[in-house]
Structures are given as C-alpha cells and as structure tokens.
Motif scaffolding. Structure first.
Motif, PDB file in Angstrom:
ATOM      1  N   TYR A   1     -67.793  42.825 -21.975  1.00 23.43           N
ATOM      2  CA  TYR A   1     -68.392  42.270 -23.189  1.00 23.43           C
ATOM      3  C   TYR A   1     -67.973  40.820 -23.394  1.00 23.43           C
ATOM      4  O   TYR A   1     -68.759  39.992 -23.822  1.00 23.43           O
ATOM      5  CB  TYR A   1     -67.992  43.114 -24.398  1.00 23.43           C
ATOM      6  CG  TYR A   1     -68.735  42.750 -25.647  1.00 23.43           C
ATOM      7  CD1 TYR A   1     -70.046  43.170 -25.837  1.00 23.43           C
ATOM      8  CD2 TYR A   1     -68.148  41.979 -26.628  1.00 23.43           C
ATOM      9  CE1 TYR A   1     -70.743  42.825 -26.981  1.00 23.43           C
ATOM     10  CE2 TYR A   1     -68.833  41.634 -27.765  1.00 23.43           C
ATOM     11  CZ  TYR A   1     -70.130  42.062 -27.946  1.00 23.43           C
ATOM     12  OH  TYR A   1     -70.813  41.713 -29.077  1.00 23.43           O
ATOM     13  N   GLY A   2     -66.715  40.528 -23.086  1.00 26.52           N
ATOM     14  CA  GLY A   2     -66.196  39.162 -23.216  1.00 26.52           C
ATOM     15  C   GLY A   2     -65.134  39.073 -24.297  1.00 26.52           C
ATOM     16  O   GLY A   2     -65.443  39.266 -25.472  1.00 26.52           O
ATOM     17  N   LEU A   3     -63.916  38.805 -23.884  1.00 28.56           N
ATOM     18  CA  LEU A   3     -62.807  38.774 -24.830  1.00 28.56           C
ATOM     19  C   LEU A   3     -62.942  37.642 -25.848  1.00 28.56           C
ATOM     20  O   LEU A   3     -62.640  37.815 -27.024  1.00 28.56           O
ATOM     21  CB  LEU A   3     -61.482  38.676 -24.083  1.00 28.56           C
ATOM     22  CG  LEU A   3     -61.179  39.849 -23.146  1.00 28.56           C
ATOM     23  CD1 LEU A   3     -59.862  39.617 -22.418  1.00 28.56           C
ATOM     24  CD2 LEU A   3     -61.152  41.157 -23.905  1.00 28.56           C
ATOM     25  N   ASN A   4     -63.421  36.487 -25.410  1.00 33.05           N
ATOM     26  CA  ASN A   4     -63.613  35.376 -26.350  1.00 33.05           C
ATOM     27  C   ASN A   4     -64.677  35.720 -27.381  1.00 33.05           C
ATOM     28  O   ASN A   4     -64.545  35.390 -28.565  1.00 33.05           O
ATOM     29  CB  ASN A   4     -63.991  34.101 -25.607  1.00 33.05           C
ATOM     30  CG  ASN A   4     -62.819  33.500 -24.863  1.00 33.05           C
ATOM     31  OD1 ASN A   4     -61.672  33.727 -25.224  1.00 33.05           O
ATOM     32  ND2 ASN A   4     -63.105  32.761 -23.819  1.00 33.05           N
ATOM     33  N   LYS A   5     -65.736  36.388 -26.936  1.00 37.17           N
ATOM     34  CA  LYS A   5     -66.808  36.774 -27.847  1.00 37.17           C
ATOM     35  C   LYS A   5     -66.290  37.769 -28.886  1.00 37.17           C
ATOM     36  O   LYS A   5     -66.579  37.646 -30.075  1.00 37.17           O
ATOM     37  CB  LYS A   5     -67.965  37.367 -27.054  1.00 37.17           C
ATOM     38  CG  LYS A   5     -69.175  37.655 -27.886  1.00 37.17           C
ATOM     39  CD  LYS A   5     -70.335  38.105 -27.021  1.00 37.17           C
ATOM     40  CE  LYS A   5     -71.536  38.400 -27.886  1.00 37.17           C
ATOM     41  NZ  LYS A   5     -72.665  38.880 -27.112  1.00 37.17           N
ATOM     42  N   ILE A   6     -65.496  38.743 -28.443  1.00 40.56           N
ATOM     43  CA  ILE A   6     -64.911  39.721 -29.373  1.00 40.56           C
ATOM     44  C   ILE A   6     -64.031  39.003 -30.386  1.00 40.56           C
ATOM     45  O   ILE A   6     -64.115  39.259 -31.587  1.00 40.56           O
ATOM     46  CB  ILE A   6     -64.096  40.783 -28.609  1.00 40.56           C
ATOM     47  CG1 ILE A   6     -65.037  41.671 -27.799  1.00 40.56           C
ATOM     48  CG2 ILE A   6     -63.258  41.627 -29.566  1.00 40.56           C
ATOM     49  CD1 ILE A   6     -64.323  42.573 -26.828  1.00 40.56           C
ATOM     50  N   PHE A   7     -63.188  38.094 -29.901  1.00 36.57           N
ATOM     51  CA  PHE A   7     -62.299  37.356 -30.793  1.00 36.57           C
ATOM     52  C   PHE A   7     -63.094  36.578 -31.843  1.00 36.57           C
ATOM     53  O   PHE A   7     -62.787  36.621 -33.032  1.00 36.57           O
ATOM     54  CB  PHE A   7     -61.407  36.408 -29.989  1.00 36.57           C
ATOM     55  CG  PHE A   7     -60.518  35.558 -30.844  1.00 36.57           C
ATOM     56  CD1 PHE A   7     -59.403  36.088 -31.446  1.00 36.57           C
ATOM     57  CD2 PHE A   7     -60.825  34.222 -31.067  1.00 36.57           C
ATOM     58  CE1 PHE A   7     -58.587  35.311 -32.252  1.00 36.57           C
ATOM     59  CE2 PHE A   7     -60.027  33.436 -31.865  1.00 36.57           C
ATOM     60  CZ  PHE A   7     -58.901  33.984 -32.462  1.00 36.57           C
TER      61      PHE A   7
END
Length: 95
Positions: free
Chosen positions: A45-51
């Motif tokens: 999903y993308g860790l930066n996007k989740i953050f």
C-alpha cells in the motif's frame, strides 16, 4: 524489538492486548504468519501514504490550524500519484 517474528506473540503475553486491539483478541492470535501478511500489505500500500493518511485524518479530527505549518506540509499531498520518469526514458522520448 529485534526478535524473530515467530516470537512476536510472546511480546504481547504480558500486555493488555484486549485494551489495545479489542475484546476477545489473544496474544497467540498475533503470530508470525499474520504479522508477515500485514507487513506485506502495508508495504504494498505504501508506508508514506499510510502515514500521510493518518496525519491528515488527525488534522481533520482535531481541527488543527495549519496557518503556521511549513510549506512542505502542503506540497507532499499534492505530489501523490505523480510518477517521475527516469531520465533515461525521458531522453529516449525526446529523440
């Protein structure tokens, strides 16, 4: 925590897991297989996007005034979905 994933459930044995994750959840439910699958999904999903989604949700929920926020705070969400082309491909298109 720097222990192997197969020991992950032991970490939660003395924690209030039901308080953290909900009624009926036991420490042995959180095993290395489940953690591995969750980690794979988070990465895809993308860790930066989740953050950023968490940060933006907190800003909305707590009505945080962004008047004094640094300019880079506004730029990051605007760049989502923009894919940069590697320079080698860019050169080939121009030729």
């Amino acid at each position: 925590m720097s222990r192997p994933l197969y020991l992950f459930s032991q970490f939660f044995e003395d924690k209030g897991i039901e308080t953290l994750l909900g009624t009926g959840i036991k420490a042995d439910y959180i095993n290395d297989d489940k953690i591995g699958r969750v980690m794979d999904k988070l990465y895809k999903y993308g860790l930066n996007k989740i953050f950023m989604e968490i940060v933006l949700a907190a800003i909305k929920k707590f009505k945080i005034d962004l008047k004094y926020a640094p300019a880079r705070f506004y730029i990051i969400p605007l760049t989502w979905g923009i894919q940069k082309t590697p320079k080698s491909k860019e050169r080939n298109r121009n030729n």
